[in-house]
Design a protein around this motif. Structure first.
Motif, mmCIF file in Angstrom:
data_model
loop_
_atom_site.group_PDB
_atom_site.id
_atom_site.type_symbol
_atom_site.label_atom_id
_atom_site.label_comp_id
_atom_site.label_asym_id
_atom_site.label_seq_id
_atom_site.Cartn_x
_atom_site.Cartn_y
_atom_site.Cartn_z
ATOM 1 N N UNK A 19 87.267 -53.619 0.449
ATOM 2 C CA UNK A 19 87.293 -54.779 -0.814
ATOM 3 C C UNK A 19 85.954 -55.426 -0.837
ATOM 4 N N UNK A 20 85.114 -55.305 0.098
ATOM 5 C CA UNK A 20 83.902 -56.061 0.011
ATOM 6 C C UNK A 20 82.964 -55.055 -0.973
ATOM 7 N N UNK A 21 83.208 -53.712 -0.760
ATOM 8 C CA UNK A 21 82.469 -52.664 -1.673
ATOM 9 C C UNK A 21 82.877 -52.734 -3.166
ATOM 10 N N UNK A 22 84.295 -52.656 -3.032
ATOM 11 C CA UNK A 22 84.906 -52.659 -4.596
ATOM 12 C C UNK A 22 84.553 -54.105 -5.365
ATOM 13 N N UNK A 23 84.345 -55.193 -4.656
ATOM 14 C CA UNK A 23 83.975 -56.281 -5.371
ATOM 15 C C UNK A 23 82.501 -56.577 -5.422
ATOM 16 N N UNK A 24 81.572 -56.062 -5.034
ATOM 17 C CA UNK A 24 80.358 -56.269 -4.784
ATOM 18 C C UNK A 24 79.576 -55.760 -6.146
ATOM 19 N N UNK A 25 78.801 -56.395 -6.979
ATOM 20 C CA UNK A 25 78.384 -55.724 -8.061
ATOM 21 C C UNK A 25 77.602 -54.523 -8.029
ATOM 22 N N UNK A 26 77.551 -53.593 -8.964
ATOM 23 C CA UNK A 26 76.903 -52.341 -8.888
ATOM 24 C C UNK A 26 75.535 -52.548 -8.749
ATOM 25 N N UNK A 27 74.808 -53.408 -9.142
ATOM 26 C CA UNK A 27 73.420 -53.684 -8.585
ATOM 27 C C UNK A 27 73.017 -54.007 -7.357
ATOM 28 N N UNK A 28 74.108 -54.215 -6.495
ATOM 29 C CA UNK A 28 73.822 -54.494 -5.416
ATOM 30 C C UNK A 28 74.474 -53.616 -4.306
ATOM 31 N N UNK A 29 74.944 -52.652 -5.046
ATOM 32 C CA UNK A 29 75.505 -51.465 -3.979
ATOM 33 C C UNK A 29 76.932 -51.421 -3.975
ATOM 34 N N UNK A 48 91.994 -54.862 -10.112
ATOM 35 C CA UNK A 48 91.685 -53.690 -10.111
ATOM 36 C C UNK A 48 91.825 -53.099 -8.723
ATOM 37 N N UNK A 49 91.065 -53.985 -7.938
ATOM 38 C CA UNK A 49 91.279 -53.859 -6.319
ATOM 39 C C UNK A 49 92.577 -53.782 -5.899
ATOM 40 N N UNK A 50 93.370 -54.687 -6.388
ATOM 41 C CA UNK A 50 94.572 -54.838 -5.642
ATOM 42 C C UNK A 50 95.568 -53.458 -6.125
ATOM 43 N N UNK A 51 95.327 -52.862 -7.331
ATOM 44 C CA UNK A 51 95.936 -51.821 -7.682
ATOM 45 C C UNK A 51 95.586 -50.584 -6.907
ATOM 46 N N UNK A 52 94.243 -50.521 -6.585
ATOM 47 C CA UNK A 52 93.540 -49.241 -5.584
ATOM 48 C C UNK A 52 94.243 -49.356 -4.394
ATOM 49 N N UNK A 53 94.280 -50.837 -3.550
ATOM 50 C CA UNK A 53 95.055 -50.869 -2.534
ATOM 51 C C UNK A 53 96.349 -50.261 -2.423
ATOM 52 N N UNK A 54 97.144 -51.007 -3.453
ATOM 53 C CA UNK A 54 98.514 -50.741 -3.568
ATOM 54 C C UNK A 54 98.814 -49.248 -3.733
#
Length: 395
Positions: free
Chosen positions: A214-224, A232-238
């Protein structure tokens, strides 16, 4: 809060598991369900940080059910049907996890979310999380009643708590064909080095990627990361929870029968490598093409490899059940395994998330230091997994 639960769980899980070999599985499960219900009500009524800490500690201290339930499953099945039974576990886990998050989200702060129904309740305004906690707590209480009424004891000739407290002698060996071994007799290479440590290292690899995800999914693209919104994260995890349940239910027993427990276990461990490797790949794709179809294809591949890693749980539970020196020590053997797992779940997420933050903040290896570290760990875990015997031990 998760740290507190697993820390107190690690302090007591071996005690409850060993006790279940003596007094029976059913009393320990009933105590665990009672502790779960009580701690959830207590958490909902907490108004201070220390009150919440106490509730989570109570939950961890009284809950010895993880190892005990695995012991029951091994006792009521035979080696040929055990893989099929173990394939049901992820479905139950994913269902509970999904419903728990849904209940927590819908019923937290009900006076604010549903003012027409609960807006006049001073109690729910004072305790905004009580309703979200009371629903699962009440469900646990109902399960306690069903367990008390219908669960059959699987330990032959269990000792009552009263006679145990009075230190009355146990029935003779003529009356009980097998007796639980003392803890020192369980400290064998088969139990500790092969079964228990393999379970602990598997857990370290898995909980670390789960914490990073979840940290990776929420971190901005510019920061990795990918810079995804919470829905969107919830849908992926579900989606992972649903897919993993179906995959384990339909494929685990067949894969185990076709390739054998060791090959499935090692193959599942190998899936950890692309799971970690795909994190920087997804970020690179997001930088090049934006967060669109290409990135979500990589996310889908990441989820598929994660499902492959989950195959390892059924395999290692088969090995742990078979590693017990006798059936009467099955609870203690599972307790040793759960002890190491609890310790790993206590420290694993803290290590992985701290390393992720350090990698992103300092830019080590372009922000990919955390992935390099855990890919290296995964390779070591795979190598250790190959030490398991091709044929599962016969208890």
């Amino acid at each position: 809060m998760q740290f507190i639960f697993f820390a107190t769980h690690a302090l007591t899980i071996l005690y409850w598991s060993r006790l279940s070999d003596v007094v029976g599985r059913k009393p320990i499960i009933l105590i665990g369900l009672f502790g779960l219900s009580l701690s959830m009500y207590s958490f909902g009524l907490s108004t201070t940080y220390w009150g919440a800490i106490f509730s989570r500690s109570l939950h961890g201290a009284l809950n010895g059910n993880a190892g005990v339930i695995k012991s029951i499953v091994a006792e009521i099945t035979n080696p040929t049907s055990l893989p099929q039974v173990l394939s049901y576990t992820p479905a139950a886990w994913s269902t509970g996890n999904t419903l728990g998050q849904l209940i927590g989200g819908l019923l937290s702060r009900p006076a604010d979310q549903f003012p027409n129904a609960f807006g006049n309740s001073q109690f729910l305004k004072k305790y905004p999380y009580f309703l979200a906690c009371a629903v699962p707590a009440t469900f646990s209480a109902l399960v306690w009643v069903l367990t008390y009424a219908f669960l059959r004891e699987t330990v032959p000739s269990p000792v009552t708590f009263r006679s145990l407290l009075k230190k009355q002698p146990r029935p003779s060996s003529a009356e009980i064909p097998e007796s639980p071994y003392p803890l020192r007799r369980l400290m064998t290479r088969r139990v500790i080095v092969l079964a228990v440590i393999n379970y602990g290292t598997l857990t370290l690899v898995e909980v670390s990627y789960v914490a990073i995800q979840p940290l990776f999914f929420s971190t901005p693209v510019s920061r990795g990361g990918l810079g995804l919104a919470p829905p969107a994260i919830g849908k992926i995890l579900a989606s992972f929870g649903i897919l993993n349940s179906v995959f384990q239910f339909t494929c685990f027993a067949r894969a185990n029968a076709l390739w054998g427990t060791k090959r499935v276990f090692v193959g599942g461990l190998l899936c950890a490598i692309p799971v970690y490797l795909l994190f920087p790949v997804m970020n690179a794709l997001a930088r090049a093409y934006g967060v669109g179809r290409v990135v979500y294809s990589a996310v889908a591949l990441h989820v598929i490899f994660a499902c492959g890693l989950s195959l390892c749980h059924g395999c290692i539970n088969i090995y742990i059940s078979a590693a017990s020196p006798n059936r009467a020590s099955l609870g203690a053997t599972n307790g040793l395994a759960q002890l190491l797992v609890s310790i790993t779940r206590t420290i694993g997420p803290a290590i992985s998330t701290s390393l992720f933050s350090l990698s992103v903040a300092e830019g080590y290896l372009g922000g990919g230091l955390v992935y390099a570290v855990f890919i290296s760990i995964s390779l070591v875990v795979v190598a250790f997994g190959t030490t398991l015997p091709r044929q599962v031990w016969q208890s």
